[in-house]
Design a protein around this motif. Structure first.
Motif, PDB file in Angstrom:
ATOM      1  N   ALA A  11       0.818  -1.211   0.000  1.00  0.00           N
ATOM      2  CA  ALA A  11       0.000   0.000   0.000  1.00  0.00           C
ATOM      3  C   ALA A  11       0.853   1.263   0.000  1.00  0.00           C
ATOM      4  O   ALA A  11       0.471   2.280  -0.578  1.00  0.00           O
ATOM      5  CB  ALA A  11      -0.937   0.007   1.208  1.00  0.00           C
ATOM      6  N   LEU A  48      -6.489  -3.148  -3.452  1.00  0.00           N
ATOM      7  CA  LEU A  48      -5.972  -2.894  -2.111  1.00  0.00           C
ATOM      8  C   LEU A  48      -7.103  -2.681  -1.112  1.00  0.00           C
ATOM      9  O   LEU A  48      -7.001  -3.100   0.045  1.00  0.00           O
ATOM     10  CB  LEU A  48      -5.055  -1.662  -2.132  1.00  0.00           C
ATOM     11  N   LYS A  52      -7.302  -5.013   2.101  1.00  0.00           N
ATOM     12  CA  LYS A  52      -7.202  -4.443   3.444  1.00  0.00           C
ATOM     13  C   LYS A  52      -8.434  -4.761   4.281  1.00  0.00           C
ATOM     14  O   LYS A  52      -8.329  -4.997   5.487  1.00  0.00           O
ATOM     15  CB  LYS A  52      -6.984  -2.926   3.360  1.00  0.00           C
ATOM     16  N   VAL A 103      -7.315   3.194   2.170  1.00  0.00           N
ATOM     17  CA  VAL A 103      -5.907   3.163   1.778  1.00  0.00           C
ATOM     18  C   VAL A 103      -5.168   4.412   2.252  1.00  0.00           C
ATOM     19  O   VAL A 103      -4.022   4.325   2.694  1.00  0.00           O
ATOM     20  CB  VAL A 103      -5.759   3.001   0.258  1.00  0.00           C
TER      21      VAL A 103
END
Length: 487
Positions: A11, A48, A52, A103
């Motif tokens: 990330a 992502l 996550k 993010v």
């Protein structure tokens, strides 16, 4: 293959590259090649977000995540209620908003990450690139070179300095960001935590000078307000840091001194802008217009060639002032129309992707199919119209909860001599909230402005992990325990 997976799940690397790509989307000549890269980065960010939430379970570690979830759920519900031609756009915005929250704001959920080192790399990139672009832009300006490609003008756009960027307002915002980056890089405590060395003071001085002059010449009132507010909020910290035991009389004296200092900053800033604009206007060379023309080639007209020609033209002196003398630049008209759109669905909103369509279809509105009118040039009103009272309240509670904790720890735990960067982050975020009253800059826009704001918010939230460690306190709700930090 394993190395590729680690890269895709990195990330930190994504944030650095995404900010760089969005930055170059605002630079002339580089803008078009940057769009395919932005397309790739969008899907990387989508992956992502999934990784996550599902794999890393970052939601449980994210501060005030209950309000984030409520806001996202309201967005989704509003989108379903108002399914229209804006569905695809709404899905894209949903992915973008999730990216901002999980993010960028969610950077504080990542373990074993040198966040200061990451910020250092981004600040260093911005300082170097804006300095180079600024020097090249001034060289073109003072030598009288102008660029016109298609319908877009560079160096001078509608009597305002735009340099090598696509818009004077973009130039103004990036100039302020570069100045803030110089301020951050100058903090010794930050450099120690980032484990990085100093940037040359000469380079920093050139960067500050170039970007400050650019800000003055682009005549972007919103960006100028952003800069002035940054200075004022920095003064607020210096006046009232470590103020827990400050006597009332001393607090009133400092408040009076702050008011006088703020008035001086505002007056001096506008005076310097006028002087700078008039001075540079008188020093300019005769303009040369460099145009790019496209014409049909002989023999059927299907082949087209491009060529660049330079010609000396007579034109009026550039004064670096808005040609549009209307101070609000049409924002009051947009605000009036947005109020009518709000009353169409005050509880859940009309969904962001339907703003243009509903305005034209039901309100005989002034919104046109233009890239900037999906946002009403007021970040708060855009959220209110898009998600209604419910979404706006969830977003406001999230912002107020986060702001309360950051401000409490800032003024309680840091003093005026602080060499840390939390005061810089605080000043920028507060200034940006004022800036969002005038620009499409708070959430519903895939742009360098929006992402930079959420990156600064994320960096600010990192300090909450330092000052308020997750200690396992819970709220009991119908036999379910909810971690206190999530609310």
């Amino acid at each position: 293959m394993e190395r590729f997976k680690l890269t895709v799940r990195d990330a930190s690397r994504y944030r650095i590259l995404y900010i760089i790509v969005l930055f170059f989307n605002n630079v002339s000549f580089i803008q078009l090649p940057a769009y395919p890269a932005l397309f790739v980065m969008f899907f990387w960010g989508l992956y992502l977000v999934y990784y996550k939430i599902v794999r890393e379970e970052c939601f449980d570690r994210m501060r005030f995540s209950v309000w984030v979830l409520a806001f996202l759920a309201t967005n989704f519900l509003t989108m379903l209620i108002n399914i229209s031609v804006g569905l695809v756009y709404n899905l894209i915005m949903m992915a973008h908003i999730s990216n901002c929250f999980f993010v960028f704001y969610g950077i504080h959920t990542e373990k074993d990450l040198n966040t200061k080192g990451e910020l250092y790399k981004i600040c260093k990139f911005i300082i170097y690139v804006t300095t180079i672009l600024g020097v090249l832009g001034f060289a073109c300006l003072m030598s009288g070179i102008r660029f016109k490609i298609g319908w877009t003008n560079f160096i001078i756009f509608e009597n305002r300095y735009t340099g090598l960027y696509t818009n004077p307002n973009i130039l103004g915002f990036i100039s302020v960001v570069s100045i803030v980056c110089c301020h951050i890089i100058s903090k010794h405590g930050f450099l120690v935590q980032a484990k990085r060395g100093r940037i040359s003071r000469i380079w920093l001085a050139v960067c500050l000078s170039v970007n400050l002059i650019s800000l003055l010449l682009c005549d972007s009132n919103a960006s100028f307000v952003l800069f002035i507010c940054y200075v004022i909020f920095t003064l607020v910290f210096y006046y009232f840091s470590m103020s827990a035991r400050m006597p009332f009389k001393q607090a009133m004296i400092k408040l009076l001194a702050l008011t006088i200092a703020a008035a001086y900053v505002v007056g001096a800033s506008f005076m310097v802008r006028i002087i700078c604009q008039r001075t540079i206007s008188s020093l300019q060379s005769s303009p040369q217009t460099v145009t790019q023309e496209i014409y049909d080639a002989p023999g059927g007209g299907e082949m087209k060639e491009s060529f660049i020609t330079a010609q000396t033209t007579e034109s009026e002196t550039v004064t670096f002032k808005h040609k549009n003398k209307n101070l609000d630049s049409g924002r009051i008209k947009l605000l009036q129309e947005s109020i009518r759109l709000f009353w169409m669905s005050p509880v859940f909103g009309i969904s962001n992707g339907n703003i243009i369509e509903y305005s034209q279809k039901y309100q005989n509105g002034t919104f046109t199919m233009s890239y900037h009118n999906n946002d009403i040039h007021n970040g708060y009103m855009t959220i209110l119209v898009s998600t209604g009272i419910m979404g706006f309240l969830f977003f406001a509670v999230f912002g107020l909860r986060l702001g309360k904790h950051i401000i409490f720890n800032l003024f309680k735990r840091q003093n005026a001599a602080s060499e840390d960067i939390l005061p810089c982050l605080f000043a920028f975020c507060c200034s940006y909230l004022v800036y969002s009253l005038f620009e499409k800059a708070l959430l519903y826009d895939i742009s360098f402005m929006v992402i930079w704001f959420w990156y600064m918010i994320g960096m600010s939230s990192v300090y909450l992990n330092k000052y308020e460690p997750l200690v396992g306190a819970h709220y009991n709700l119908r036999r379910h325990k909810i971690p206190r930090h999530m609310i």
